[in-house]
Write an enzyme that holds these catalytic residues in place. Structure first.
Site, short mmCIF file in Angstrom:
data_model
loop_
_atom_site.label_atom_id
_atom_site.label_comp_id
_atom_site.label_asym_id
_atom_site.label_seq_id
_atom_site.Cartn_x
_atom_site.Cartn_y
_atom_site.Cartn_z
N HIS A 6 34.57 30.61 42.02
CA HIS A 6 34.99 30.60 40.63
C HIS A 6 35.19 32.02 40.11
CE1 HIS A 6 33.87 29.52 36.22
NE2 HIS A 6 35.14 29.20 36.43
N ARG A 7 36.42 32.33 39.74
CA ARG A 7 36.80 33.69 39.31
C ARG A 7 36.40 34.70 40.38
NH1 ARG A 7 34.68 33.09 33.01
NH2 ARG A 7 35.26 30.89 32.87
N GLU A 32 39.37 31.43 43.14
CA GLU A 32 40.12 31.02 41.94
C GLU A 32 40.24 32.18 40.98
OE1 GLU A 32 40.00 29.65 37.66
OE2 GLU A 32 38.33 30.49 38.81
N ASP A 34 42.13 33.25 36.93
CA ASP A 34 42.78 32.81 35.69
C ASP A 34 43.94 33.76 35.41
OD1 ASP A 34 40.60 30.86 34.79
OD2 ASP A 34 39.46 32.72 35.03
N HIS A 47 40.27 35.84 32.18
CA HIS A 47 39.98 34.51 31.65
C HIS A 47 40.28 34.40 30.16
CE1 HIS A 47 37.45 31.34 29.88
NE2 HIS A 47 37.73 30.68 30.99
N GLU A 100 44.70 29.36 37.96
CA GLU A 100 44.65 28.57 36.73
C GLU A 100 45.64 29.15 35.72
OE1 GLU A 100 41.81 27.26 33.00
OE2 GLU A 100 40.84 27.88 34.87
N LYS A 102 46.60 29.70 32.23
CA LYS A 102 45.86 29.68 30.97
C LYS A 102 46.77 29.48 29.76
CE LYS A 102 42.05 30.29 30.78
NZ LYS A 102 40.92 29.32 30.95
N ASP A 214 29.91 29.86 41.20
CA ASP A 214 29.90 31.29 40.89
C ASP A 214 29.34 32.13 42.02
OD1 ASP A 214 30.93 30.85 38.32
OD2 ASP A 214 28.94 30.53 37.47
#
Length: 238
Positions: A6-7, A32, A34, A47, A100, A102, A214
């Site tokens: 995640h991120r 991943e 954003d 993000h 992702e 946004k 995370d």
């Protein structure tokens, strides 16, 4: 089950930076990021709509050119990476990438960037159903997923209407019924964000197809400790 950083690995490194992506790729199957657009239309990984939380800058991301954004510290001396920088890193490492979207309306610019240097394993996701539908129209051969956090009566039905291949519910929205409905409709289910051994063990018990975390290396250890997960041989992410 597939592990998605995640991120990158936001529990360990400054989120959405190349440093976080490198850390995440040590143990994750996918990492991943954003994506938003800088003032001059270049996709960058951040993000929030504003710079304040994750950099030493202030104000909306869209008010800054890429040259101005690159002067900011995104943590540990890292800069805000461009999509091209991310794609080069991921392709060099042979990792999978989840992007992702946004901001609705940025799908075409992002798709253009992805087409220039596309990873072998790529997924586009968004909270916005119209963005998911547009992503599938622009890159029909790439898997797309619908993210959601609110209680939904028929997330699988909505996902199918926008041609999504995957649903990505917030972890507290996942139940045996949700998993069975999604998989029965031919969808993959990948919840977020799982960071404890108990959560990973429960995800394995429910038979989800993957999860975002995370700390991918800790998640890998938790997954191994949970024992064999239910296997879906015909449902792998491409």
């Amino acid at each position: 089950m597939l592990i998605i950083g995640h991120r990158g690995a936001r529990g360990l490194e400054p989120e959405n930076t190349l440093r976080a992506l490198r850390r995440g790729m040590e143990c994750a199957d996918f990492v991943e990021v954003d994506l938003r657009l800088a003032k001059d239309g270049i996709p960058v990984a951040i993000h929030d709509a504003t710079l304040d939380r994750t950099t030493d800058g202030t104000g909306p991301v869209k008010n800054y050119t890429i040259e101005e954004l690159k002067r900011l510290d995104a943590g540990e001396g890292e800069t805000i990476p461009t999509l091209r920088e991310i794609l080069k890193l991921v392709c060099d490492r042979g990792a999978g990438l989840v992007v992702e979207i946004k901001e609705p309306g940025t799908e075409a610019v992002i798709a253009s960037g992805l087409m220039d240097l596309m990873p072998d394993r790529l997924i586009q996701v968004s909270f916005n159903p119209e963005s998911v539908a547009m992503a599938k129209r622009l890159l029909p051969g790439v898997q797309a997923g619908l993210i959601y956090s609110k209680q939904a009566d028929d997330p699988g039905g909505l996902a199918r209407r926008v041609q999504a291949d995957i649903i990505l519910p917030r972890w507290d929205r996942v139940s045996r019924e949700v998993v069975e409905q999604a998989q029965g409709a031919g969808l993959l289910i990948i919840p977020w964000t799982l960071n404890t051994q108990d959560d990973v063990a429960e995800a394995a018990r429910l038979g989800v197809d993957g999860f975002a975390t995370d700390d991918p290396c800790a998640a890998r250890r938790y997954l191994q400790a949970s024992g064999p997960a239910r296997v879906h041989p015909n449902r792998a992410l491409r």
